[in-house]
Design a protein around this motif. Sequence first.
Motif, PDB file in Angstrom:
ATOM      1  N   MET A 176       1.141  -1.004  -0.005  1.00  0.00           N
ATOM      2  CA  MET A 176       0.217  -0.091  -0.039  1.00  0.00           C
ATOM      3  C   MET A 176       0.942   1.183   0.342  1.00  0.00           C
ATOM      4  N   ILE A 177       1.823   0.931   0.616  1.00  0.00           N
ATOM      5  CA  ILE A 177       2.782   2.526   0.683  1.00  0.00           C
ATOM      6  C   ILE A 177       3.370   2.197  -0.594  1.00  0.00           C
ATOM      7  N   ASN A 178       3.604   1.637  -1.103  1.00  0.00           N
ATOM      8  CA  ASN A 178       4.394   2.347  -2.229  1.00  0.00           C
ATOM      9  C   ASN A 178       3.128   2.620  -3.507  1.00  0.00           C
ATOM     10  N   GLN A 179       1.924   2.250  -3.474  1.00  0.00           N
ATOM     11  CA  GLN A 179       0.962   3.068  -4.276  1.00  0.00           C
ATOM     12  C   GLN A 179       0.472   3.829  -4.160  1.00  0.00           C
ATOM     13  N   ILE A 180       0.621   4.802  -2.741  1.00  0.00           N
ATOM     14  CA  ILE A 180       1.134   6.343  -2.412  1.00  0.00           C
ATOM     15  C   ILE A 180       1.975   6.992  -3.436  1.00  0.00           C
ATOM     16  N   PHE A 181       3.374   6.751  -3.549  1.00  0.00           N
ATOM     17  CA  PHE A 181       4.336   7.591  -3.718  1.00  0.00           C
ATOM     18  C   PHE A 181       4.648   6.959  -5.157  1.00  0.00           C
ATOM     19  N   LYS A 182       3.454   6.091  -5.512  1.00  0.00           N
ATOM     20  CA  LYS A 182       3.874   6.278  -7.668  1.00  0.00           C
ATOM     21  C   LYS A 182       3.128   6.862  -8.334  1.00  0.00           C
ATOM     22  N   LYS A 183       4.294   7.126  -9.163  1.00  0.00           N
ATOM     23  CA  LYS A 183       4.541   8.375 -10.177  1.00  0.00           C
ATOM     24  C   LYS A 183       3.812   8.499 -11.343  1.00  0.00           C
ATOM     25  N   GLU A 184       2.887   8.721 -11.450  1.00  0.00           N
ATOM     26  CA  GLU A 184       2.398   8.888 -12.905  1.00  0.00           C
ATOM     27  C   GLU A 184       3.500   9.539 -14.204  1.00  0.00           C
ATOM     28  N   ASN A 185       4.083   8.651 -15.695  1.00  0.00           N
ATOM     29  CA  ASN A 185       4.736   9.369 -16.960  1.00  0.00           C
ATOM     30  C   ASN A 185       3.675   9.999 -17.426  1.00  0.00           C
ATOM     31  N   GLY A 186       3.846  10.629 -18.019  1.00  0.00           N
ATOM     32  CA  GLY A 186       3.589  11.562 -19.173  1.00  0.00           C
ATOM     33  C   GLY A 186       3.300  13.523 -19.238  1.00  0.00           C
ATOM     34  N   PHE A 187       3.193  13.335 -19.815  1.00  0.00           N
ATOM     35  CA  PHE A 187       2.683  15.330 -20.243  1.00  0.00           C
ATOM     36  C   PHE A 187       1.103  16.058 -19.864  1.00  0.00           C
ATOM     37  N   THR A 188       1.544  16.974 -18.990  1.00  0.00           N
ATOM     38  CA  THR A 188       0.534  17.739 -18.783  1.00  0.00           C
ATOM     39  C   THR A 188      -0.051  18.686 -19.679  1.00  0.00           C
ATOM     40  N   LEU A 189      -1.364  18.958 -19.693  1.00  0.00           N
ATOM     41  CA  LEU A 189      -1.764  19.611 -20.365  1.00  0.00           C
ATOM     42  C   LEU A 189      -1.257  21.101 -20.878  1.00  0.00           C
ATOM     43  N   ILE A 190      -1.140  21.488 -19.817  1.00  0.00           N
ATOM     44  CA  ILE A 190       0.026  22.602 -19.662  1.00  0.00           C
ATOM     45  C   ILE A 190       1.541  22.844 -20.452  1.00  0.00           C
ATOM     46  N   GLU A 191       2.187  21.562 -20.160  1.00  0.00           N
ATOM     47  CA  GLU A 191       3.368  21.188 -20.980  1.00  0.00           C
ATOM     48  C   GLU A 191       2.806  21.492 -22.341  1.00  0.00           C
ATOM     49  N   THR A 192       2.511  20.637 -23.010  1.00  0.00           N
ATOM     50  CA  THR A 192       2.190  20.079 -24.501  1.00  0.00           C
ATOM     51  C   THR A 192       1.611  21.465 -25.006  1.00  0.00           C
ATOM     52  N   LEU A 193       0.425  22.606 -24.313  1.00  0.00           N
ATOM     53  CA  LEU A 193       0.417  23.325 -25.312  1.00  0.00           C
ATOM     54  C   LEU A 193       1.586  24.794 -24.749  1.00  0.00           C
TER      55      LEU A 193
END
Length: 158
Positions: free
Chosen positions: A1-18
Amino acid sequence: MINQIFKKENGFTLIETLIVVAIVGIIMGVVLFGYKSYNDNIVLSSAGQEMAITIRQAQSYGLSVKQVANTGDFNTNYGISFDLSNPASYYIFADKNGNGKYDGDLNCSAGTECVEKDDLKGKVTIVSFCATDQFAVETCPIPAVKSISIIFKRPDPD
């Protein structure tokens, strides 16, 4: 459960893409805006180089022993002519009558003084003639001058 809390999503945000799209758009706008000016300069430079080569060709004809077609005449002067009535073309000619100017027609018909007609490329035209005198005073345009012929006369070996 602790590993799931600190897991970071990969990808670009909408602001970065714009932001990236805006930067690419600005760069493309600058490049495309400058392209027409760059292309016009290249076309003009190319036309100037072609004219210089043609003048050199007329000089070569005049200073060498080039026979006028179908006449057997080797002592004719050669030249190049520019005429504002046909601003997109110029002519290499054999000055058969020795008057120092091009007397042929604008179509470079057979039997006239015309040796070769060259057309300027890329919508380049001659709009006026300019001159610089011996005191480095430039007159541009020269009023009332509608055509110019440059003649190359073979030197007399005697």
